[in-house]
Design a protein around this motif. Structure first.
Motif, PDB file in Angstrom:
ATOM      1  N   UNK A  53      -0.660  -8.362  61.222  1.00 40.90           N
ATOM      2  CA  UNK A  53       0.760  -8.665  61.254  1.00 40.90           C
ATOM      3  C   UNK A  53       1.438  -7.394  61.771  1.00 40.90           C
ATOM      4  N   UNK A  54       2.392  -7.563  62.685  1.00 41.58           N
ATOM      5  CA  UNK A  54       3.074  -6.424  63.299  1.00 41.58           C
ATOM      6  C   UNK A  54       4.545  -6.444  62.895  1.00 41.58           C
ATOM      7  N   UNK A  55       4.995  -5.323  62.339  1.00 43.62           N
ATOM      8  CA  UNK A  55       6.389  -5.160  61.918  1.00 43.62           C
ATOM      9  C   UNK A  55       7.069  -4.164  62.834  1.00 43.62           C
ATOM     10  N   UNK A  56       8.244  -4.522  63.350  1.00 40.56           N
ATOM     11  CA  UNK A  56       9.077  -3.556  64.060  1.00 40.56           C
ATOM     12  C   UNK A  56       9.852  -2.787  62.997  1.00 40.56           C
ATOM     13  N   UNK A  57       9.703  -1.491  62.998  1.00 38.30           N
ATOM     14  CA  UNK A  57      10.268  -0.636  61.962  1.00 38.30           C
ATOM     15  C   UNK A  57      11.723  -0.263  62.225  1.00 38.30           C
ATOM     16  N   UNK A  58      12.156  -0.378  63.470  1.00 33.43           N
ATOM     17  CA  UNK A  58      13.482   0.106  63.842  1.00 33.43           C
ATOM     18  C   UNK A  58      14.544  -0.959  63.663  1.00 33.43           C
ATOM     19  N   UNK A  59      15.700  -0.517  63.195  1.00 34.87           N
ATOM     20  CA  UNK A  59      16.851  -1.401  63.138  1.00 34.87           C
ATOM     21  C   UNK A  59      17.400  -1.537  64.546  1.00 34.87           C
ATOM     22  N   UNK A 157      -6.544  -6.911  68.055  1.00 38.51           N
ATOM     23  CA  UNK A 157      -6.280  -7.689  66.848  1.00 38.51           C
ATOM     24  C   UNK A 157      -5.850  -9.104  67.210  1.00 38.51           C
ATOM     25  N   UNK A 158      -6.075 -10.006  66.292  1.00 37.93           N
ATOM     26  CA  UNK A 158      -5.502 -11.351  66.361  1.00 37.93           C
ATOM     27  C   UNK A 158      -4.180 -11.273  65.606  1.00 37.93           C
ATOM     28  N   UNK A 159      -3.087 -11.115  66.331  1.00 40.51           N
ATOM     29  CA  UNK A 159      -1.772 -10.951  65.715  1.00 40.51           C
ATOM     30  C   UNK A 159      -1.265 -12.338  65.304  1.00 40.51           C
ATOM     31  N   UNK A 160      -1.260 -12.595  64.012  1.00 46.61           N
ATOM     32  CA  UNK A 160      -0.867 -13.908  63.514  1.00 46.61           C
ATOM     33  C   UNK A 160       0.590 -13.958  63.065  1.00 46.61           C
ATOM     34  N   UNK A 161       1.285 -12.816  63.078  1.00 47.15           N
ATOM     35  CA  UNK A 161       2.706 -12.802  62.754  1.00 47.15           C
ATOM     36  C   UNK A 161       3.348 -11.543  63.328  1.00 47.15           C
ATOM     37  N   UNK A 162       4.560 -11.721  63.826  1.00 44.18           N
ATOM     38  CA  UNK A 162       5.409 -10.617  64.283  1.00 44.18           C
ATOM     39  C   UNK A 162       6.661 -10.641  63.415  1.00 44.18           C
ATOM     40  N   UNK A 163       7.107  -9.477  62.958  1.00 37.80           N
ATOM     41  CA  UNK A 163       8.282  -9.398  62.105  1.00 37.80           C
ATOM     42  C   UNK A 163       9.250  -8.405  62.722  1.00 37.80           C
ATOM     43  N   UNK A 164      10.494  -8.846  62.949  1.00 37.93           N
ATOM     44  CA  UNK A 164      11.497  -7.972  63.526  1.00 37.93           C
ATOM     45  C   UNK A 164      12.888  -8.498  63.261  1.00 37.93           C
ATOM     46  N   UNK A 165      13.876  -7.762  63.746  1.00 33.03           N
ATOM     47  CA  UNK A 165      15.260  -8.162  63.508  1.00 33.03           C
ATOM     48  C   UNK A 165      16.003  -8.536  64.790  1.00 33.03           C
ATOM     49  N   UNK A 166      15.288  -8.619  65.904  1.00 31.43           N
ATOM     50  CA  UNK A 166      15.905  -9.094  67.140  1.00 31.43           C
ATOM     51  C   UNK A 166      14.857  -9.856  67.940  1.00 31.43           C
TER      52      UNK A 166
END
Length: 177
Positions: A53-59, A157-166
């Motif tokens: 799972x990949x999270x974008x850390x920046x606002x 990786x098999x990226x099964x989720x992306x998490x971000x705010x845009x």
């Protein structure tokens, strides 16, 4: 409550993906392949790659009243008043229990890695490894652009989720749309 529900939904999704992997079912990445379009999306192959799972850390700057605020607010030197979003720590712990790698991306410079990793640990997220589970793209050696970063991660990786705010945290194709 909204963020708790969102992280619970993410946890449920990651658990389902890990269970599908254990059953030997084919999985599909959520990362779009180069040359794809929003009308005809194509996704990166998963084969037997480890789940992530990949999270974008920046606002996103457009979400802040002061576009430079995200950079000033989170220096990672201990002077910033940063707290984890409700449910985030538990969601990341759950992902790890399921064997899903947690990867954070940020446009910060590699020189900020000690502060960023220290702050993530202090917030309860555990340790992250720059270049592996913490991708800092603010340097000449790093992949350029969010799309390239996603492609580099999807190669391993098999990226099964992306998490971000845009929407750009999911694909730069949304810019044109």
């Amino acid at each position: 409550a909204y963020s708790l529900q969102a992280y619970q939904a993410l946890w449920n999704h990651l658990t389902a993906q890990a269970e599908r992997r254990r059953r030997g079912e084919a999985l599909q990445s959520v990362v779009l392949v180069p040359g794809t379009t929003l009308d005809a999306p194509g996704y990166a192959s998963c084969t037997n790659k480890p789940l992530a799972v990949v999270f974008d850390l920046d606002e996103s700057a457009d979400k802040a009243a002061d576009p430079d605020a995200p950079w000033r607010r989170w220096k990672g030197d201990g002077t910033d008043a940063v707290v984890a979003t409700p449910g985030a720590v538990e969601g990341i712990e759950a992902a790890r229990r399921e064997g899903v790698a947690v990867i954070f991306t940020t446009r910060r410079l590699p020189a900020s890695a000690p502060g960023v990793t220290g702050l993530l640990d202090q917030l309860g997220f555990g340790r992250f490894e720059p270049g592996r589970t913490l991708i800092l793209t603010g340097d000449a050696e790093a992949p350029k652009g969010d799309e390239q970063v996603r492609q580099v991660i999807a190669a391993g990786y098999c990226v099964v989720a992306l998490v971000g705010d845009s929407l750009n945290d999911f694909s730069t194709l949304f810019e044109a749309a």
